[in-house]
Design a protein around this motif. Structure first.
Motif, PDB file in Angstrom:
ATOM      1  N   ALA A 160       1.491  -8.920   5.538  1.00 56.46           N
ATOM      2  CA  ALA A 160       1.145  -7.608   5.631  1.00 56.46           C
ATOM      3  C   ALA A 160       2.192  -6.793   4.706  1.00 56.46           C
ATOM      4  CB  ALA A 160       1.180  -7.098   7.151  1.00 56.46           C
ATOM      5  N   ILE A 161       3.356  -7.051   5.445  1.00 51.74           N
ATOM      6  CA  ILE A 161       4.511  -6.411   4.480  1.00 51.74           C
ATOM      7  C   ILE A 161       5.314  -7.328   3.535  1.00 51.74           C
ATOM      8  CG2 ILE A 161       6.247  -7.160   6.378  1.00 51.74           C
ATOM      9  CD1 ILE A 161       6.310  -3.885   4.396  1.00 51.74           C
ATOM     10  N   ASN A 162       5.218  -8.672   3.782  1.00 46.62           N
ATOM     11  CA  ASN A 162       5.814  -9.608   2.894  1.00 46.62           C
ATOM     12  C   ASN A 162       4.841 -10.431   2.227  1.00 46.62           C
ATOM     13  OD1 ASN A 162       7.762 -11.486   1.889  1.00 46.62           O
ATOM     14  ND2 ASN A 162       7.911 -12.353   3.830  1.00 46.62           N
ATOM     15  N   THR A 163       4.529 -10.223   1.117  1.00 43.88           N
ATOM     16  CA  THR A 163       4.235  -8.835   0.437  1.00 43.88           C
ATOM     17  C   THR A 163       2.935  -8.704  -0.164  1.00 43.88           C
ATOM     18  OG1 THR A 163       5.375  -9.883  -1.691  1.00 43.88           O
ATOM     19  CG2 THR A 163       6.861  -8.752  -0.014  1.00 43.88           C
ATOM     20  N   LYS A 164       1.881  -9.132   0.435  1.00 44.16           N
ATOM     21  CA  LYS A 164       0.726  -8.901  -0.114  1.00 44.16           C
ATOM     22  C   LYS A 164      -0.082  -7.632   0.408  1.00 44.16           C
ATOM     23  CE  LYS A 164      -2.465 -12.524   0.808  1.00 44.16           C
ATOM     24  NZ  LYS A 164      -3.247 -13.529   1.814  1.00 44.16           N
ATOM     25  N   GLY A 165       0.598  -6.835   1.331  1.00 43.65           N
ATOM     26  CA  GLY A 165       0.193  -5.463   1.432  1.00 43.65           C
ATOM     27  C   GLY A 165       0.710  -4.754   0.553  1.00 43.65           C
ATOM     28  N   PRO A 166       1.995  -4.633   0.175  1.00 45.80           N
ATOM     29  CA  PRO A 166       2.589  -4.020  -1.041  1.00 45.80           C
ATOM     30  C   PRO A 166       1.943  -4.089  -2.383  1.00 45.80           C
ATOM     31  CG  PRO A 166       4.445  -4.708   0.486  1.00 45.80           C
ATOM     32  CD  PRO A 166       3.132  -5.477   0.784  1.00 45.80           C
ATOM     33  N   LEU A 167       1.835  -5.314  -2.455  1.00 46.88           N
ATOM     34  CA  LEU A 167       1.236  -5.949  -3.855  1.00 46.88           C
ATOM     35  C   LEU A 167      -0.369  -4.937  -4.097  1.00 46.88           C
ATOM     36  CD1 LEU A 167       0.560  -7.362  -6.642  1.00 46.88           C
ATOM     37  CD2 LEU A 167      -0.221  -9.403  -5.173  1.00 46.88           C
ATOM     38  N   MET A 168      -1.101  -5.006  -2.891  1.00 46.65           N
ATOM     39  CA  MET A 168      -2.710  -4.363  -3.005  1.00 46.65           C
ATOM     40  C   MET A 168      -2.048  -2.791  -3.205  1.00 46.65           C
ATOM     41  SD  MET A 168      -5.120  -5.932  -2.986  1.00 46.65           S
ATOM     42  CE  MET A 168      -6.432  -4.842  -2.381  1.00 46.65           C
ATOM     43  N   ALA A 169      -1.003  -2.441  -2.491  1.00 47.44           N
ATOM     44  CA  ALA A 169      -0.792  -1.006  -2.762  1.00 47.44           C
ATOM     45  C   ALA A 169      -0.443  -0.489  -4.076  1.00 47.44           C
ATOM     46  CB  ALA A 169       0.388  -0.433  -1.862  1.00 47.44           C
ATOM     47  N   PHE A 170       0.356  -1.449  -5.031  1.00 49.17           N
ATOM     48  CA  PHE A 170       0.611  -1.251  -6.243  1.00 49.17           C
ATOM     49  C   PHE A 170      -0.668  -1.149  -6.993  1.00 49.17           C
ATOM     50  CE2 PHE A 170       1.786  -2.023 -10.607  1.00 49.17           C
ATOM     51  CZ  PHE A 170       2.770  -1.325 -10.746  1.00 49.17           C
ATOM     52  N   ILE A 171      -1.661  -2.341  -6.665  1.00 47.41           N
ATOM     53  CA  ILE A 171      -2.976  -2.523  -7.574  1.00 47.41           C
ATOM     54  C   ILE A 171      -3.861  -0.906  -7.219  1.00 47.41           C
ATOM     55  CG2 ILE A 171      -5.103  -3.735  -7.554  1.00 47.41           C
ATOM     56  CD1 ILE A 171      -3.453  -6.195  -7.070  1.00 47.41           C
ATOM     57  N   HIS A 172      -3.984  -0.723  -6.084  1.00 50.64           N
ATOM     58  CA  HIS A 172      -4.659   0.427  -5.992  1.00 50.64           C
ATOM     59  C   HIS A 172      -3.793   1.881  -6.435  1.00 50.64           C
ATOM     60  CE1 HIS A 172      -6.548  -1.477  -2.263  1.00 50.64           C
ATOM     61  NE2 HIS A 172      -7.419  -1.353  -3.082  1.00 50.64           N
ATOM     62  N   ALA A 173      -2.319   1.797  -6.471  1.00 56.50           N
ATOM     63  CA  ALA A 173      -2.004   2.959  -7.257  1.00 56.50           C
ATOM     64  C   ALA A 173      -2.270   3.042  -8.826  1.00 56.50           C
ATOM     65  CB  ALA A 173      -0.291   2.836  -7.315  1.00 56.50           C
ATOM     66  N   VAL A 174      -2.274   1.943  -9.262  1.00 56.02           N
ATOM     67  CA  VAL A 174      -2.993   1.591 -10.782  1.00 56.02           C
ATOM     68  C   VAL A 174      -4.385   1.901 -11.080  1.00 56.02           C
ATOM     69  CG1 VAL A 174      -3.271   0.034 -12.772  1.00 56.02           C
ATOM     70  CG2 VAL A 174      -1.240  -0.097 -11.238  1.00 56.02           C
ATOM     71  N   HIS A 175      -5.181   1.819  -9.975  1.00 53.34           N
ATOM     72  CA  HIS A 175      -6.561   2.125  -9.778  1.00 53.34           C
ATOM     73  C   HIS A 175      -6.716   3.527  -9.932  1.00 53.34           C
ATOM     74  CE1 HIS A 175     -10.863   1.933  -8.919  1.00 53.34           C
ATOM     75  NE2 HIS A 175     -10.594   2.775  -7.862  1.00 53.34           N
ATOM     76  N   SER A 176      -5.971   4.145  -8.962  1.00 56.04           N
ATOM     77  CA  SER A 176      -6.112   5.596  -8.596  1.00 56.04           C
ATOM     78  C   SER A 176      -5.512   6.562  -9.938  1.00 56.04           C
ATOM     79  CB  SER A 176      -5.070   6.045  -7.511  1.00 56.04           C
ATOM     80  OG  SER A 176      -5.509   5.231  -6.417  1.00 56.04           O
ATOM     81  N   ILE A 177      -4.527   5.712 -10.751  1.00 54.63           N
ATOM     82  CA  ILE A 177      -3.932   6.368 -11.927  1.00 54.63           C
ATOM     83  C   ILE A 177      -5.136   6.401 -12.816  1.00 54.63           C
ATOM     84  CG2 ILE A 177      -2.547   6.482 -13.826  1.00 54.63           C
ATOM     85  CD1 ILE A 177      -0.451   5.200 -12.091  1.00 54.63           C
ATOM     86  N   GLN A 178      -5.982   5.447 -12.921  1.00 58.28           N
ATOM     87  CA  GLN A 178      -6.773   5.015 -14.245  1.00 58.28           C
ATOM     88  C   GLN A 178      -8.307   5.863 -13.820  1.00 58.28           C
ATOM     89  OE1 GLN A 178      -7.314   0.709 -13.419  1.00 58.28           O
ATOM     90  NE2 GLN A 178      -6.511   0.480 -15.404  1.00 58.28           N
ATOM     91  N   ALA A 179      -8.332   6.046 -12.475  1.00 59.84           N
ATOM     92  CA  ALA A 179      -9.522   7.046 -12.057  1.00 59.84           C
ATOM     93  C   ALA A 179      -9.483   8.529 -12.293  1.00 59.84           C
ATOM     94  CB  ALA A 179      -9.875   6.805 -10.513  1.00 59.84           C
ATOM     95  N   VAL A 180      -8.164   8.892 -12.262  1.00 63.26           N
ATOM     96  CA  VAL A 180      -7.777  10.220 -12.617  1.00 63.26           C
ATOM     97  C   VAL A 180      -7.809  10.626 -14.033  1.00 63.26           C
ATOM     98  CG1 VAL A 180      -6.309  12.155 -12.096  1.00 63.26           C
ATOM     99  CG2 VAL A 180      -7.131  10.866 -10.113  1.00 63.26           C
ATOM    100  N   THR A 181      -6.815   9.611 -14.767  1.00 63.23           N
ATOM    101  CA  THR A 181      -6.488   9.980 -15.915  1.00 63.23           C
ATOM    102  C   THR A 181      -7.118   8.872 -17.053  1.00 63.23           C
ATOM    103  OG1 THR A 181      -4.680   7.913 -16.077  1.00 63.23           O
ATOM    104  CG2 THR A 181      -4.032  10.232 -15.194  1.00 63.23           C
ATOM    105  N   GLY A 182      -7.790   7.961 -16.807  1.00 66.96           N
ATOM    106  CA  GLY A 182      -8.531   6.948 -17.716  1.00 66.96           C
ATOM    107  C   GLY A 182      -7.481   6.234 -18.456  1.00 66.96           C
ATOM    108  N   ASP A 183      -6.295   5.957 -17.870  1.00 69.98           N
ATOM    109  CA  ASP A 183      -5.257   5.251 -18.685  1.00 69.98           C
ATOM    110  C   ASP A 183      -4.260   4.833 -17.715  1.00 69.98           C
ATOM    111  OD1 ASP A 183      -4.161   3.699 -20.660  1.00 69.98           O
ATOM    112  OD2 ASP A 183      -3.077   5.508 -21.860  1.00 69.98           O
ATOM    113  N   VAL A 184      -3.392   3.988 -18.034  1.00 66.98           N
ATOM    114  CA  VAL A 184      -2.063   3.606 -17.251  1.00 66.98           C
ATOM    115  C   VAL A 184      -1.033   4.417 -18.267  1.00 66.98           C
ATOM    116  CG1 VAL A 184      -2.755   1.822 -15.939  1.00 66.98           C
ATOM    117  CG2 VAL A 184      -2.043   1.354 -18.248  1.00 66.98           C
TER     118      VAL A 184
END
Lengths: 482, 482
Positions: free
Chosen positions: A144-168
């Motif tokens: 959860a914390i070490n560290t598959k949870g944070p990895l998913m958070a990073f992936i979802h961050a990238v996805h959210s950026i793409q959803a709003v801006t269409g790029d990274v």
């Protein structure tokens, strides 16, 4: 995204104060939109994170490793990355892929890991380790914390950026390790194979939430190294009746005397030359340490580790300095003879202990193993076998590096004032990136609190996961900025 | 039955040389007849011994204890003794009974034990521990040599004497312990209850075959005592991540330093006053030691214990003297932290060790425990818990005692020249008889070889069992003699 109100020059080009103000406003608006996107979709992100945590991936038991690697690659491909599995001879595959930005020439190497520790003792879990149940606002799961949870958070961050801006905002190279919990044994093989590609990255980032239970966020610029080894003494062919005690060499006494010769009752490590390569803290380090007393001081240790007493009454800044800048000679385990209930009177045939030496810059694994071996030989313990188990050299990055400053600014943007930890007292394989041939600056940061790494009931707070996603968004924009 | 050819006085009465010669001849004829009886009935004796060994009687697991006690009492009643079970509050019963002689006013207290050690590791036995199979001339069974086999040999010796002569040569009091392997915890209760009856015995005998693999028989006149205890240190509430190693008190280091303060690398025990009550060997002891070099010297140790190297190059007479007359500070077991395969980096929460101190005359358990406690306190280890597990004081008998001389003569009568061991380096509860209120001389002897006490494949050689029966016959006649 630095606050530039007092500057009139952006990337060498004169700009009007008005333009700057408008640009800043626009950028902040975009960030706000992405944060809102995270909030609006957080239930989905949470559910996806739970699904990922439900896939076992215990590297030491080779349980679910291949499945989890493929699941990880698939998630990266969903972002548009050219991700796949790179098999390593004798090891678990690295999940590797690129995601290019249309608007940036900056590149970030994103380190993560998809493997986890074993779950024993299973009976001690309040909720099964691969069910990822949410209990009292915490996701309970191995990883959860070490560290598959944070990895998913990073992936979802990238996805959210793409959803709003269409790029990274920057180019991303993903390197997701499948053997971190085994000491990343085969990662050098990968780095050798992909040196040229990896060199394209300007820095390495490890999205690692370091918020304490008290809500103190941290940015970490280094890891201690570790030299983990076993000492074994065998003086008899088999356990003997203890009536022979007065006339034979006892392996357990020999091991005690050998250890005592390395670190005596005055608590000083007296292996010849042990400290000779220890780089003392600089003035800048000392300033950072002063800010860390809340995070790495007595109260934090007491709460997080159940520690009530410190060595030789260490306190305040001295405690923090010792925790971060001192190498240690720690005994992880000691076993000899009969240890069950009641009496059994034997001279044990053998004795063994496990030792880790936490290395600070500029100590090295090989140097320390050589010194321990030489010490044993010189003190008459040539018969004691030293078996190397695992190790890394230490690694650190200057707080002046762009990635370090970006990480600090990213957290400030989320109203979190981080402590800057020059060296985390734990260990991870960052040295493989910071030393030649890659020579890459690196940083670990991320918001959110979770705990019980390697232990039963490992958890990541649900609200911590949300903050963790936002902190990755902010980091990417700050790193993209000049 | 001493060789009296050079004497003209028996029990204060003048006798003619002729009469003496005739008496000796008659006595020797009787012994020969009994030995022949043993040989003629040995197949039956062996079968009965196997039956007895097939009855489990593991005291620590309370397995078969009651059944074995009743079986033992029944065998004594078959000899004509008034035997029964004496229950001990909180413990296993003593099998107790009398068998009176019509022709003697001398009384021997016969000590024995019907309990045995556990059988684990069961998988390591070549033949099941309670099948008492005969393999290559050895009876393989838990209890075969320690000491249900020898007890049966004694019973068969008495039976053979009765079959040939219709009487026993001395009065016998049987005291068969059911808790020897537990440290005879409740035996003092029994002795207190039966003091007056036990005082009627002139001496105590423990039929204990002590023949080495090389065929060296022994008569033993003492046992070392033992103080068995545990030391435990706890400095943390739980195991901590080893990153905190540099700032916390490690329990395992504390235990190492505490132990080193008791016995340092120069191998000397430096607990204050440790040796002050040690009674040094007398000139007579030294003479006995010289004869023991074959039995307790390097070759025997090497063969019986797989020991290849002795402490500080001890050899010959020095080795024997140290084995027999030196107290020891032995570590039986040491456990702390993680001891499985691979790395686990923790500061263990606690550490513990098991220690036995073998006591020589005139050391006592209480004195030594007090000294260890005082030593720990004085050296700053007041936090180390000392938990007493079990103990006896040492015990010895003078070689001038009648029972001691009888034991030596008995073996000589069977053409065995025994070594006289002043103190066996092991431990048994003889002190309960040798000290007030009983103040009884005692001896351990018996022919026959067996080994692997407390270990898998414990055995007694079949021919050793036969010799063991004969040596009990001879002992009873020699003890009966003036």
């Amino acid at each position: 995204m630095r606050l530039l109100a007092d500057r009139a020059c952006v990337r060498g080009q004169e700009v009007s104060t008005d333009l700057i103000k408008r640009a800043l406003k626009m950028a902040e608006d975009i960030l706000q939109q992405i944060f809102e996107y995270v909030d609006q979709h957080f239930d989905d992100h949470l559910a996806a994170t739970q699904r990922y945590l439900r896939q076992p991936s215990i590297s030491t038991e080779n349980l679910g490793i291949q499945e989890c690697a493929e699941m990880t690659a698939e998630m990266l491909r969903d972002l548009g990355a050219d991700a796949g599995l790179v098999p390593l001879k004798g090891g678990h595959p690295v999940v590797y892929g690129h995601l290019m930005s249309r608007n940036s020439d900056r590149t970030l190497l994103v380190y993560g890991m998809y493997d986890v520790q074993p779950v024993d003792p299973l009976a001690a879990w309040d909720s099964p380790p691969f069910e990822a149940r949410i209990v009292d606002g915490r996701i309970i799961a191995r990883g959860a914390i070490n560290t598959k949870g944070p990895l998913m958070a990073f992936i979802h961050a990238v996805h959210s950026i793409q959803a709003v801006t269409g790029d990274v905002p920057v180019n991303l190279i993903f390197l997701i390790d499948g053997e971190e919990e085994l000491g990343s044994r085969h990662l050098p093989q990968f780095i050798e194979q992909y040196t040229d590609e990896l060199k394209k990255a300007d820095a390495m980032y490890y999205h690692l939430p370091l918020e304490t239970v008290k809500g103190h966020p941290q940015v970490s610029l280094g890891f201690k190294g570790i030299a983990y080894f076993e000492l074994t003494v065998k003086t008899l062919l088999t356990d003997a009746h203890s009536m022979v005690g007065p006339v034979v060499n006892s392996p357990v006494w020999r091991l005690i005397w050998a250890l005592n010769s390395m670190r005596g009752a005055d608590d000083r490590i007296v292996i010849d030359g042990f400290y000779e390569n220890v780089r003392p803290p600089t003035e800048e380090d000392e300033r950072l340490l002063t800010d860390l007393v809340d995070i790495w001081g007595p109260r934090a240790f007491k709460e997080m580790y159940g520690i009530t007493e410190f060595r030789e009454g260490l306190d305040g800044l001295d405690l923090v300095r010792e925790a971060i800048f001192a190498p240690g000679l720690n005994i992880d385990g000691f076993l000899s003879g009969y240890t069950g209930p009641g009496p059994k009177a034997i001279v044990p045939a053998s004795a063994m202990c496990k030792i880790d030496i936490r290395l600070v810059p500029d100590m090295t694994v090989q140097e320390i193993l050589d010194k321990v071996r030489a010490h044993l030989d010189r003190h008459g313990y040539g018969d004691i076998e030293l078996r190397f188990v695992t190790g890394y050299d230490p690694a650190r990055t200057s707080p002046k590096e762009h990635i370090a400053q970006a990480a600090v600014r990213a957290l400030r943007r989320l109203d979190a004032e981080p402590g800057v930890v020059p060296i985390l007292p734990g260990t991870a394989p960052q040295v493989l990136f910071s030393e030649p041939p890659l020579n890459m600056p690196f940083v670990m940061s991320g918001l959110g609190h979770g705990w019980l790494l390697h232990a039963p009931n490992e958890y990541f707070e649900v609200e911590g996961l949300r903050a963790c996603e936002k902190s990755a968004v902010a980091l990417l924009y700050e790193f993209a900025d000049a």
